[in-house]
Design a protein around this motif. Structure first.
Motif, PDB file in Angstrom:
ATOM      1  N   GLY A 235       0.797  -1.219   0.000  1.00  0.00           N
ATOM      2  CA  GLY A 235       0.000   0.000   0.000  1.00  0.00           C
ATOM      3  C   GLY A 235       0.831   1.272   0.000  1.00  0.00           C
ATOM      4  O   GLY A 235       0.283   2.366  -0.137  1.00  0.00           O
ATOM      5  N   GLN A 236       2.132   1.139   0.114  1.00  0.00           N
ATOM      6  CA  GLN A 236       3.021   2.303   0.163  1.00  0.00           C
ATOM      7  C   GLN A 236       3.442   2.718  -1.236  1.00  0.00           C
ATOM      8  O   GLN A 236       3.742   1.888  -2.089  1.00  0.00           O
ATOM      9  N   HIS A 237       3.468   4.030  -1.480  1.00  0.00           N
ATOM     10  CA  HIS A 237       3.998   4.541  -2.737  1.00  0.00           C
ATOM     11  C   HIS A 237       5.518   4.668  -2.638  1.00  0.00           C
ATOM     12  O   HIS A 237       6.039   5.090  -1.604  1.00  0.00           O
ATOM     13  N   VAL A 238       6.206   4.289  -3.691  1.00  0.00           N
ATOM     14  CA  VAL A 238       7.661   4.441  -3.745  1.00  0.00           C
ATOM     15  C   VAL A 238       8.028   5.205  -5.008  1.00  0.00           C
ATOM     16  O   VAL A 238       7.274   5.218  -5.987  1.00  0.00           O
ATOM     17  N   HIS A 239       9.166   5.846  -4.952  1.00  0.00           N
ATOM     18  CA  HIS A 239       9.650   6.624  -6.094  1.00  0.00           C
ATOM     19  C   HIS A 239      10.927   6.018  -6.656  1.00  0.00           C
ATOM     20  O   HIS A 239      11.668   5.313  -5.962  1.00  0.00           O
ATOM     21  N   ARG A 240      11.160   6.279  -7.893  1.00  0.00           N
ATOM     22  CA  ARG A 240      12.353   5.784  -8.585  1.00  0.00           C
ATOM     23  C   ARG A 240      13.602   6.118  -7.777  1.00  0.00           C
ATOM     24  O   ARG A 240      13.828   7.271  -7.392  1.00  0.00           O
TER      25      ARG A 240
END
Length: 301
Positions: A235-240
């Motif tokens: 459910g967590q958003h991650v970035h490049r």
């Protein structure tokens, strides 16, 4: 005048004597080398013994994401998989709780079938929509996931070869390697190859050990396996470029490495052409030296 027979005997005696003297010199030199010092032997210096190569120092503590609480573990979780004994643990993943758990439940990311849904076909549209909430537009290429990693084995059919700690070993049969193995020192950080939504972070996929699955805004899915620990939750958003796990050898692994897979429409594809760049040996060596220097500076301070 010296007779030929005497001359031959004299030559042989001198040759044997020179040989014995040389052997004695070499023996004394090796003894000095083994003792680890630099000792003069008949005008020759025995080189000081070089220290055995050591693994690079771990990354600085502040470079590693903090985890508030770890999920319960149950030992090494060993069992027989594909007629081979392997261990998917020790389980070391963040505890899913609070608002993170509520979001995961709302997206249907709780349960034993999540990993199957993410890997067997195109991911559910609700997950892809949630991945697009990460904000940034997807890049045309992928980031190489381990900055200090070297490719051990690529994607494709293999004929009687398996890789053990970066070295090829003969094995029976012909099999498909449906990902990429990237060798690196245990504990090296693994980074997200693109923005996305974490849909899985656990060790319930047999053979993969501690693993992470990320759904990207374009519907593709990346998998990071054999981790020693993970730093993200479902459910967590991650970035490049964001650290999401660390290299390990949990699951069906031979030596510390990342097993990376990339899926499109539920089918594994070769990720190599998608990377923006792959570190060269010189890049990896320079990075490890810089990390070692930073670690030494940290200890000095």
């Amino acid at each position: 005048m010296i007779r030929p027979v005497v001359l031959r005997r004299l030559t042989a005696t001198l040759t044997i004597g020179a040989g014995l003297a040389l052997l004695a010199l070499v023996g004394r030199s090796l003894t000095a080398y083994a003792d680890g010092g630099e000792t003069e032997v008949s005008g020759l210096a025995a080189p000081a013994r070089a220290d055995a190569p050591r693994a690079p120092e771990p990354l600085a503590p502040d470079a590693r994401p903090e985890v508030d609480a770890w999920a319960p573990a149950s030992g090494r979780d060993c069992h027989v998989f594909h007629r081979r004994r392997m261990c998917d643990g020790p389980r070391r993943v963040p505890l899913l709780e609070g608002t993170s758990r509520e979001r995961a439940e709302a997206l249907g990311l709780i349960g034993p079938r999540v990993a199957h849904l993410a890997t067997s076909a195109a991911p559910p549209s609700v997950w892809v929509e949630a991945a697009r909430e990460a904000g940034a537009s997807p890049s045309p290429d992928l980031l190489f996931p381990v900055a200090e990693g070297r490719i051990w084995r690529g994607f494709g059919m293999r004929h009687g070869i398996r890789v053990v700690e970066g070295h090829s070993r003969r094995s029976r049969g012909r099999h498909m390697h449906e990902g990429m193995d990237i060798g690196a020192p245990e504990g090296s950080l693994i980074h997200a190859v693109e923005d996305g939504l974490v849909v899985y972070s656990d060790n319930r996929m047999h053979g993969y050990g501690n693993a992470v699955l990320v759904v990207h805004p374009n519907g593709d899915v990346s998998l990071y396996a054999h981790c020693v620990e993970t730093y993200v939750v479902a459910g967590q958003h991650v970035h490049r470029g964001e650290p999401i796990a660390a290299v390990g050898q949990t699951g069906l692994a031979h030596g510390a490495h990342l097993h990376f897979e990339y899926r499109r429409g539920g089918r594994r594809i070769d990720p190599r052409p998608l990377f923006s760049s792959i570190p060269s040996l010189e890049d990896v060596t320079a990075l490890r030296e810089a990390e070692r220097a930073d670690a030494e500076d940290g200890r000095a301070n």
